[in-house]
Design a protein around this motif. Structure first.
Motif, PDB file in Angstrom:
ATOM      1  N   VAL A 195       0.856  -1.181   0.000  1.00  0.00           N
ATOM      2  CA  VAL A 195       0.000   0.000   0.000  1.00  0.00           C
ATOM      3  C   VAL A 195       0.895   1.235   0.000  1.00  0.00           C
ATOM      4  N   ILE A 196       0.650   2.124  -0.937  1.00  0.00           N
ATOM      5  CA  ILE A 196       1.417   3.379  -0.985  1.00  0.00           C
ATOM      6  C   ILE A 196       0.476   4.516  -0.614  1.00  0.00           C
ATOM      7  N   LEU A 197       0.806   5.183   0.458  1.00  0.00           N
ATOM      8  CA  LEU A 197      -0.022   6.293   0.914  1.00  0.00           C
ATOM      9  C   LEU A 197       0.512   7.590   0.305  1.00  0.00           C
ATOM     10  N   ALA A 198      -0.207   8.056  -0.702  1.00  0.00           N
ATOM     11  CA  ALA A 198       0.127   9.356  -1.311  1.00  0.00           C
ATOM     12  C   ALA A 198      -1.017  10.276  -0.978  1.00  0.00           C
ATOM     13  N   THR A 199      -1.257  10.390   0.322  1.00  0.00           N
ATOM     14  CA  THR A 199      -2.483  11.015   0.797  1.00  0.00           C
ATOM     15  C   THR A 199      -2.354  12.527   0.965  1.00  0.00           C
ATOM     16  N   GLY A 200      -1.165  13.047   0.683  1.00  0.00           N
ATOM     17  CA  GLY A 200      -1.021  14.496   0.716  1.00  0.00           C
ATOM     18  C   GLY A 200      -0.929  15.078   2.109  1.00  0.00           C
ATOM     19  N   ALA A 201      -1.106  16.389   2.178  1.00  0.00           N
ATOM     20  CA  ALA A 201      -1.037  17.101   3.451  1.00  0.00           C
ATOM     21  C   ALA A 201      -2.162  18.119   3.497  1.00  0.00           C
ATOM     22  N   GLN A 233       8.041  20.198  -1.721  1.00  0.00           N
ATOM     23  CA  GLN A 233       8.176  20.643  -3.108  1.00  0.00           C
ATOM     24  C   GLN A 233       7.712  19.551  -4.066  1.00  0.00           C
ATOM     25  N   GLN A 234       6.907  19.945  -5.043  1.00  0.00           N
ATOM     26  CA  GLN A 234       6.292  18.988  -5.942  1.00  0.00           C
ATOM     27  C   GLN A 234       7.313  18.075  -6.631  1.00  0.00           C
ATOM     28  N   LYS A 235       8.406  18.662  -7.075  1.00  0.00           N
ATOM     29  CA  LYS A 235       9.425  17.881  -7.774  1.00  0.00           C
ATOM     30  C   LYS A 235       9.968  16.789  -6.869  1.00  0.00           C
ATOM     31  N   GLN A 236      10.256  17.178  -5.607  1.00  0.00           N
ATOM     32  CA  GLN A 236      10.792  16.194  -4.669  1.00  0.00           C
ATOM     33  C   GLN A 236       9.740  15.151  -4.291  1.00  0.00           C
ATOM     34  N   CYS A 237       8.479  15.569  -4.267  1.00  0.00           N
ATOM     35  CA  CYS A 237       7.398  14.623  -4.000  1.00  0.00           C
ATOM     36  C   CYS A 237       7.389  13.539  -5.062  1.00  0.00           C
ATOM     37  N   TRP A 286      11.519  23.943   1.887  1.00  0.00           N
ATOM     38  CA  TRP A 286      11.273  25.361   1.682  1.00  0.00           C
ATOM     39  C   TRP A 286      12.589  26.144   1.746  1.00  0.00           C
ATOM     40  N   GLU A 287      12.553  27.331   1.184  1.00  0.00           N
ATOM     41  CA  GLU A 287      13.760  28.159   1.157  1.00  0.00           C
ATOM     42  C   GLU A 287      14.182  28.550   2.570  1.00  0.00           C
ATOM     43  N   LYS A 288      13.189  28.999   3.338  1.00  0.00           N
ATOM     44  CA  LYS A 288      13.466  29.333   4.749  1.00  0.00           C
ATOM     45  C   LYS A 288      12.526  28.503   5.608  1.00  0.00           C
ATOM     46  N   PRO A 289      12.981  28.059   6.744  1.00  0.00           N
ATOM     47  CA  PRO A 289      12.127  27.188   7.548  1.00  0.00           C
ATOM     48  C   PRO A 289      10.859  27.884   8.044  1.00  0.00           C
ATOM     49  N   ASP A 339       5.387   1.049   7.636  1.00  0.00           N
ATOM     50  CA  ASP A 339       6.164  -0.021   8.275  1.00  0.00           C
ATOM     51  C   ASP A 339       7.406  -0.335   7.459  1.00  0.00           C
ATOM     52  N   ALA A 340       7.615   0.427   6.342  1.00  0.00           N
ATOM     53  CA  ALA A 340       8.774   0.249   5.480  1.00  0.00           C
ATOM     54  C   ALA A 340       8.897  -1.193   4.987  1.00  0.00           C
ATOM     55  N   LYS A 341       7.797  -1.933   5.024  1.00  0.00           N
ATOM     56  CA  LYS A 341       7.814  -3.329   4.577  1.00  0.00           C
ATOM     57  C   LYS A 341       6.735  -3.515   3.511  1.00  0.00           C
ATOM     58  N   SER A 342       5.556  -3.099   3.860  1.00  0.00           N
ATOM     59  CA  SER A 342       4.466  -3.225   2.896  1.00  0.00           C
ATOM     60  C   SER A 342       3.635  -1.952   2.782  1.00  0.00           C
ATOM     61  N   VAL A 343       3.817  -1.031   3.720  1.00  0.00           N
ATOM     62  CA  VAL A 343       3.086   0.236   3.650  1.00  0.00           C
ATOM     63  C   VAL A 343       4.090   1.388   3.608  1.00  0.00           C
ATOM     64  N   PHE A 344       3.985   2.224   2.592  1.00  0.00           N
ATOM     65  CA  PHE A 344       4.941   3.314   2.400  1.00  0.00           C
ATOM     66  C   PHE A 344       4.217   4.637   2.236  1.00  0.00           C
ATOM     67  N   LEU A 345       4.873   5.701   2.667  1.00  0.00           N
ATOM     68  CA  LEU A 345       4.305   7.027   2.434  1.00  0.00           C
ATOM     69  C   LEU A 345       5.200   7.781   1.467  1.00  0.00           C
ATOM     70  N   VAL A 346       4.585   8.485   0.538  1.00  0.00           N
ATOM     71  CA  VAL A 346       5.372   9.277  -0.412  1.00  0.00           C
ATOM     72  C   VAL A 346       4.797  10.686  -0.506  1.00  0.00           C
ATOM     73  N   GLY A 347       5.595  11.582  -1.055  1.00  0.00           N
ATOM     74  CA  GLY A 347       5.133  12.944  -1.307  1.00  0.00           C
ATOM     75  C   GLY A 347       4.880  13.724  -0.040  1.00  0.00           C
ATOM     76  N   SER A 348       3.929  14.622  -0.089  1.00  0.00           N
ATOM     77  CA  SER A 348       3.699  15.493   1.069  1.00  0.00           C
ATOM     78  C   SER A 348       3.131  14.700   2.250  1.00  0.00           C
ATOM     79  N   ALA A 349       2.591  13.517   1.996  1.00  0.00           N
ATOM     80  CA  ALA A 349       2.171  12.667   3.112  1.00  0.00           C
ATOM     81  C   ALA A 349       3.373  12.258   3.945  1.00  0.00           C
TER      82      ALA A 349
END
Lengths: 94, 992
Positions: free
Chosen positions: B284-290, B464-468, B493-496, B449-459
């Motif tokens: 399962v890949i959670l690309a659920t955003g923020a 930054q979209q490119k890095q997502c 982000w450019e500044k925290p 769990d880094a085994k079967s469930v992963f999160l990507v992008g802003s989730a």
């Protein structure tokens, strides 16, 4: 939802099975003393982690199974027929 | 606030095909195809959508997503009314009826808003305290006063009203299996699906929105989205829109709810309304955003205040400029792109930047755009206009060495807030995967769990979209041999960010909301802390923070931050409440699916069902079974019918359907040994062709079940069980044979449905039978004595017959193969017309067995021993049987244990009911010494009788006056305690 791999019917939904109880209990002889029957009927380990438990494939082949399951993660490690001779037969036919 | 549709190259003017209409509180408006409800309302400058939960404050659209806490509406009407619909995520359909909620008489002028001014009395825990009573005498304490006030409270507080009518729609269940499930179709979700599909895997992507794209949809440039969509189609990825992954469960099972696209509304009768899709995925890949957060300041719930990103969504996705005079208050870089787009669309934009410095790149981007930037400032209070309820000016503050300082007033009619982003980690939380506070980005993150469930992008906390998109690509660089290591690069982000949860000035007073949907304010959180509810889980329950339909998607972190502040510790020390399914609210109908009514609780009909109904039977549910209760003649009542049926049976002959008894065929060389171990009494000595009544115990020594077992052949028994326990006895026998006694060579089969059982009872039963069976000699007293069993043929159909009796009369039980049961029953009934005869139901059956003192499940309730029911002599001393050891435990053999007795009223004209208690005369209070289990009027004895249990039984009760008391019905009777064998105790009638 758990899936349990019944040796006869294959991987099936948990809803087809009913939970039995602690699979590690050895029930004493019918004429054993009261204490050993008391222990077998009433005393349970409440294991945190891997335990062997009995399940019945009640909406399937009605086999009683010995399932090794982690009570924390619900991971299932092995499923065997509780009837020793049947299990041997299944392994032989593999 | 004045929101309106803009027309430019990206959003050309309306063309008639795109025009749809809808009704807002019964008034007709127009919108564009593809609008959400919120977009449709905003396009018509409808800003006040609802009234708040507790204080009835006016609320407008606060977001463009699932976090919506303000714009909750009711849609549809009649039985299809759906309350609490998020206007921000629901597609607007042509002709839709939309209503505001929790307001009377109208959403603009709501009577309940008076509660707003009494707000100081309604702080967290108000109801708990109120109904504890008012000191000094605890006035008003107790249930009654609560019951009185409850109706008013329920009316005043709340959300929309659901329909009371039955749901006319149906719902489907679906099981889906896939290699990879991607949740969310934003930039990272789409990339993850594409990368996964390229590896040859079977991929399913689900999106809660009604179109795919996620944050792509909020951008002006949609080229990248179009390219990715094309690629998805080419790779054959399955896409489900309108589908929310509401919960992550064991074994990477995901619960999906699919709302059936609304275009089908007109033929809804033929289509399910929703599908509950149980999806089993290997990964399962959670690309659920923020979700963009706001922060707490006074009146931060006014209509006209929303998150920055939602203004962007309304602008670029729906072509709506939210206002022409906008103030943006932000503490991070994400708001600037929106500011520029809003400015270009023609709005006047002022940015209040919490940080005292921003990066050079950002500065360059906004320079020359005409955007007014105020560094080191924020909003402390929003104020509504004189003649409307939306925002019209704000009090701004600026940062000094000593904290915030009031810096004047600014007029605006829209305020956009961005106080940071919260990754949607809900599904990871469902499975209790680790969740950490990311200090640098001021958000909670999880890596699955880094085994079967992963999160990507802003989730995963990447901004930054490119890095997502890269994070999604990276995931597939790993294979089974290389362990996946989640990228630790978050933010971007450019500044925290400058973390910000609240701006509070002592001089500015009012309500600052943490959870606007449940009307939880900052002072509620402080009150919870003050009163000791400092754990997040306690705080949540005390203040109801995060308990509304948005489940704290907006306010949770503010609440946690305020608690951390009050406790003077860090947010990571306070922690986060564990999220639980469902992610967004789902309808119960979808979970039930087709499993409703008789598809949920099945109906079991005996082979005589049709016959019974043809003969005017009134049926009763007995477990799943439908059994004949009584057979009224003309307008007979239950009471007169059962009395007549029992009387005729005892006088002549009666016929009863007993098919629901459990029937188990037991075969094999070790059968006798097996049956002998099961029952307490000996079956070794039972000859072929005989039946025996047996009792079986549980392992703990209590009575489990009873019934007769017939020895049909040397290695073949037919066991009957009670109707109630048929399946549990079967299960127990299977367990014994497979788990404990696998050395016994025995086969058991349930044959309950294979045989229709009927009892023929009464002095004329043999005479009737002799007119039915093919060879009457076979049923003579010599050939078929009491407890005799044999196979006989009726119209050449082979049936099993046993001469056993539950009624106490000369009686037979005949088991007829189910397929022939109906016709043979008709034959029996037609021949019975020659006698004074009747069909009798469950009620008359009960009457006769009570008269005889025979026990059923009313007595064998799992708490009685074999001695308690007076059958101790049936426990063999000469053999071992299940439960034989533990039944001898000290407490179970005590002479004072309640034992089975018969009960007669002293005044024979009195009646009473089951459940009454037995006491010694003069001692009606306190613990009773007995109770009543079964009651009937006895036609044979001419008065009411009962079975029950009383301490010590007949022997110990001798000479005592016993009173039967039924406090609920105010019945108090003097009774005689008698032997349970109340009618024909010698059993002379059995041998007839």
């Amino acid at each position: 939802m758990l899936q349990i791999k019944c040796p006869f019917c294959g991987k099936r939904d948990q809803t087809e099975f009913s939970y039995g109880g602690d699979g590690q209990i050895t029930y004493p002889a019918l004429n054993a003393d009261e204490d050993s029957w008391h222990d077998a009927v009433f005393l349970r380990q409440n294991i945190y982690g891997r335990q062997i438990e009995t399940w019945q494939h009640s909406h399937g082949c009605r086999s009683w199974l010995l399932v090794e399951r982690d009570t924390v993660t619900h991971e299932i490690f092995s499923v065997e027929l509780a009837h020793g001779d049947w299990q041997k037969q299944v392994e032989k036919n593999k | 606030m004045k929101s309106e549709r803009i027309n430019n190259v990206l959003h050309p003017p309306e063309i008639t095909e795109d025009l749809i209409h809808f009704y807002w509180n019964r008034k007709k408006y127009f919108a564009r195809k593809g609008d959400s409800i919120a977009a449709g309302l905003l396009a018509n400058n409808l800003n006040i959508i609802g009234r708040s939960f507790k204080y009835h404050r006016p609320r407008g659209v606060m977001s463009a997503g699932v976090e919506e806490a303000g714009a909750l509406v009711t849609i549809g009407f009649g039985a299809r009314t759906e309350p609490n619909i998020r206007a921000s995520t629901t597609e607007l359909i042509d002709g839709l009826h939309i209503y505001s909620q929790n307001a009377w008489p109208s959403v603009k002028h709501d009577f309940g808003s008076i509660l707003n001014f009494l707000g100081r009395f309604f702080a967290a825990g108000f109801y708990y305290k109120m109904f504890m009573g008012v000191p000094p005498f605890e006035w008003g304490r107790g249930t009654r006063i609560w019951m009185f006030f409850e109706r008013f409270i329920r009316k005043a507080a709340g959300l929309g009203k659901s329909s009371r009518l039955p749901d006319p729609d149906y719902y489907e269940h679906l099981h889906t299996h896939t290699d990879i499930l991607v949740i969310g179709s934003g930039p990272s979700g789409l990339q993850a699906a594409i990368s996964a599909a390229k590896t040859g895997k079977d991929v399913l992507i689900v999106e809660q929105d009604y179109i795919i794209g996620g944050s792509f949809l909020n951008q002006q440039d949609k080229k990248e989205l179009e390219e990715q969509e094309k690629l998805l189609k080419k790779l054959g990825v399955t896409i489900l829109t309108h589908t929310t992954a509401f919960g992550l469960y064991d074994n990477t099972t995901v619960g999906l709810i699919e709302i059936i696209p609304s275009e089908g509304r007109k033929d809804l009768d033929k289509k399910p309304r929703q599908r509950f899709n149980i999806c089993r995925a290997n990964n399962v890949i959670l690309a659920t955003g923020a979700i963009e957060r706001v922060y707490a300041f006074i009146n931060n719930d006014l209509p006209g205040i929303m998150s920055v990103n939602s203004a962007r969504a309304y602008l670029n996705r729906y072509g709506i400029l939210i206002s022409k005079n906008i103030v943006i208050c932000t503490n991070n870089d994400s708001a600037y792109e929106t500011a520029i787009e809003l400015k270009n669309a023609g709005a006047k934009v002022t940015i209040l930047e919490i940080r005292e410095q921003i990066g050079d790149i950002l500065l360059r981007q906004i320079s020359g755009t005409g955007i007014n930037l105020l560094l080191g400032s924020g909003v402390a209070k929003a104020e509504k206009g004189f003649n409307n309820s939306t925002i019209s000016r704000i009090k701004i503050v600026e940062m000094t060495d000593k904290g915030w300082r009031y810096a004047g007033t600014l007029f605006c009619d829209c305020l956009l807030i961005s106080a940071g982003w919260s990754p949607v980690i809900h599904l990871a939380s469902h499975q209790n995967f680790p969740i950490n506070w990311n200090e640098e980005n001021a958000c909670f993150t999880s890596f699955g769990d880094a085994k079967s469930v992963f999160l990507v992008g802003s989730a995963a906390g990447i901004w930054q979209q490119k890095q997502c998109i890269n994070s999604a690509k990276e995931l597939f660089k790993y294979n089974s041999k290389q362990k996946y290591k989640p990228s630790l690069i978050t933010g971007g982000w450019e500044k925290p960010i400058a973390p910000l949860y609240e701006i509070r000035l002592a001089s500015i007073k009012g309500k600052a909301f943490v959870d606007p949907q449940n009307d939880v304010t900052t002072s509620d959180i402080r009150l919870a802390h003050q009163e000791g509810f400092i754990s997040v889980e306690h705080m949540k329950r005390y203040t109801t923070l995060g308990m509304a339909t948005d489940q704290g998607k907006m306010g949770n972190i503010i609440g946690i931050a305020l608690m951390a502040d009050a406790l003077n510790c860090s947010i990571s020390q306070v922690g986060v409440t564990r999220f639980r399914p469902p992610y967004t609210s789902i309808s119960l109908g979808a979970l039930a699916g087709r499993n409703r009514q008789s598809h949920f609780k099945l109906i079991r009909r005996t082979p005589f069902n049709k016959f019974s109904l043809n003969n005017n039977a009134v049926m009763i549910n007995s477990g799943l079974w439908q059994r004949p209760w009584y057979y009224p003649v003309q307008s007979e009542t239950l009471d007169s019918a059962y009395i007549r049926e029992a009387t005729i049976t005892r006088k002549s002959v009666g016929i009863c359907d007993i098919s629901s008894l459990g029937k188990i065929m037991i075969q094999g060389p070790d059968t006798t040994e097996f049956v002998n171990r099961i029952y307490t009494n000996s079956f070794n000595s039972l000859p072929v062709g005989k039946a025996r009544y047996g009792i079986m115990l549980r392992d703990d020594g209590f009575v489990f079940d009873d019934g007769t077992t017939w020895r049909l052949a040397n290695h073949c028994y037919l066991m009957t069980t009670t109707t109630n326990n048929a399946s549990s006895v079967m299960t127990k026998l299977e367990e014994l044979l497979q788990v404990r006694w696998s050395n016994l060579n025995v086969q058991i089969t349930s044959v309950t449905d294979q045989w229709g059982g009927c009892a023929i009872a009464g002095p004329n039963s043999r005479n009737l039978l002799s007119k039915i069976v093919d060879n009457p000699v076979e049923i003579s007293n010599e050939s078929l004595p009491f407890m005799g069993v044999k196979q006989i043929s009726i119209q050449t159909v082979i049936c099993n017959i046993a001469r056993i009796s539950f009624s106490g009369e000369l009686a037979y039980e005949i088991y007829i193969p189910s397929d022939y049961a109906h016709s043979i029953m008709e034959l029996i009934w037609s021949r019975a017309q020659e006698f004074d005869s009747c069909l009798y139901g469950l009620e008359a059956l009960g009457t006769m067995r009570i008269e005889k003192g025979h026990v059923t499940s009313a007595e064998i309730d799992g708490r009685v021993t074999i001695e308690d029911i007076g059958l101790g002599r049936m426990a063999s001393m000469n053999k071992d049987f299940v439960g034989g050891v533990l039944k001898n435990r000290k407490a179970l053999t005590h002479s004072h244990r309640p034992q089975l007795v018969g009960i007669f009223p002293k005044h024979k004209n009195k009646s009473f009911k089951v459940g009454a208690l037995l006491n010694e005369a003069g001692r009606l209070n306190g613990h009773p010494i007995g109770w009543v289990t079964s009651v009937t009027f006895s036609p044979a004895l001419g008065h009411w009788i009962a079975l029950g249990f009383i301490e010590g039984g007949l022997n110990l009760i001798k000479g005592k006056n016993i009173v039967l008391s039924d406090e609920l019905r105010s019945t108090f009777l003097d009774v005689d305690i008698v032997s349970p064998h109340m009618f024909d105790p010698e059993g002379s009638r059995l041998y007839g």
